[in-house]
Design a protein around this motif. Structure first.
Motif, PDB file in Angstrom:
ATOM      1  N   VAL A   1      -3.605   3.637  -1.414  1.00 52.55           N
ATOM      2  CA  VAL A   1      -3.822   2.835  -2.611  1.00 52.55           C
ATOM      3  C   VAL A   1      -3.165   1.486  -2.358  1.00 52.55           C
ATOM      4  O   VAL A   1      -1.985   1.428  -1.989  1.00 52.55           O
TER       5      VAL A   1
ATOM      6  N   ARG B   1       0.824  -1.190   0.000  1.00 52.33           N
ATOM      7  CA  ARG B   1       0.000   0.000   0.000  1.00 52.33           C
ATOM      8  C   ARG B   1       0.867   1.252   0.000  1.00 52.33           C
ATOM      9  O   ARG B   1       2.012   1.214   0.456  1.00 52.33           O
TER      10      ARG B   1
ATOM     11  N   THR C   1     -10.282   4.046   1.301  1.00 58.28           N
ATOM     12  CA  THR C   1     -10.411   5.247   2.103  1.00 58.28           C
ATOM     13  C   THR C   1     -11.237   4.922   3.339  1.00 58.28           C
ATOM     14  O   THR C   1     -12.364   4.426   3.221  1.00 58.28           O
TER      15      THR C   1
ATOM     16  N   THR D   1      -5.887   4.151   5.191  1.00 57.87           N
ATOM     17  CA  THR D   1      -6.198   4.795   3.920  1.00 57.87           C
ATOM     18  C   THR D   1      -4.970   4.831   3.025  1.00 57.87           C
ATOM     19  O   THR D   1      -3.906   5.315   3.423  1.00 57.87           O
TER      20      THR D   1
ATOM     21  N   THR E   1      -5.852  -0.156  -6.110  1.00 58.70           N
ATOM     22  CA  THR E   1      -7.241   0.129  -5.764  1.00 58.70           C
ATOM     23  C   THR E   1      -7.256   0.999  -4.508  1.00 58.70           C
ATOM     24  O   THR E   1      -6.531   0.727  -3.549  1.00 58.70           O
ATOM     25  N   GLN E   2      -8.069   2.038  -4.533  1.00 52.36           N
ATOM     26  CA  GLN E   2      -8.096   3.006  -3.442  1.00 52.36           C
ATOM     27  C   GLN E   2      -8.936   2.485  -2.287  1.00 52.36           C
ATOM     28  O   GLN E   2     -10.078   2.038  -2.483  1.00 52.36           O
TER      29      GLN E   2
END
Length: 119
Positions: free
Chosen positions: A92, A38, A116, A90, A113-114
């Motif tokens: 990507v 990430r 949040t 949080t 893929t994000q």
């Protein structure tokens, strides 16, 4: 060449859960490892968890006990179950696979893929 397609990201409230999926374009049985990294804004990309072809897992301390990685070679897929999410999660999230190659290894990445986490 291996294409990786990720899914499952989105917006979730603190304490919530998400399950990320990553599917490879070819058989994953030969993959030395499959994993998730990430990258948060302004930070370097970091390992979250990975799993070897033999099923051994490695999960970083910051998510241990909350995140679980698994793979299904029949579907050429790797998954990341994320529970008890916090705003610090949080980022990507990128799928990663490592294949043996002549003299070493080769690495492929998904598009990201994000995720949040916010109220």
């Amino acid at each position: 060449q291996v294409q990786l397609v990720e899914s499952g990201g989105g917006l979730v409230q603190p304490g919530g859960s998400l399950r990320l999926s990553c599917t490879a374009s070819r058989s994953s049985r030969s993959f030395q490892s499959m994993g998730w990294y990430r990258q948060a804004p302004g930070k370097q990309r970091e390992l979250v968890a990975d799993i070897t072809s033999g099923g051994s897992t490695n999960v970083v301390d910051s998510v241990k006990g909350r995140f679980t990685i698994s793979r299904d070679n029949s579907l050429n897929a790797v998954y990341l179950q994320m529970n008890s999410l916090t705003p610090e999660d949080t980022a990507v999230y990128y799928c990663n696979v490592v294949l043996p190659f002549i003299g070493g290894t080769v690495t492929y990445w998904g598009q990201g893929t994000q995720v949040t986490v916010s109220s």
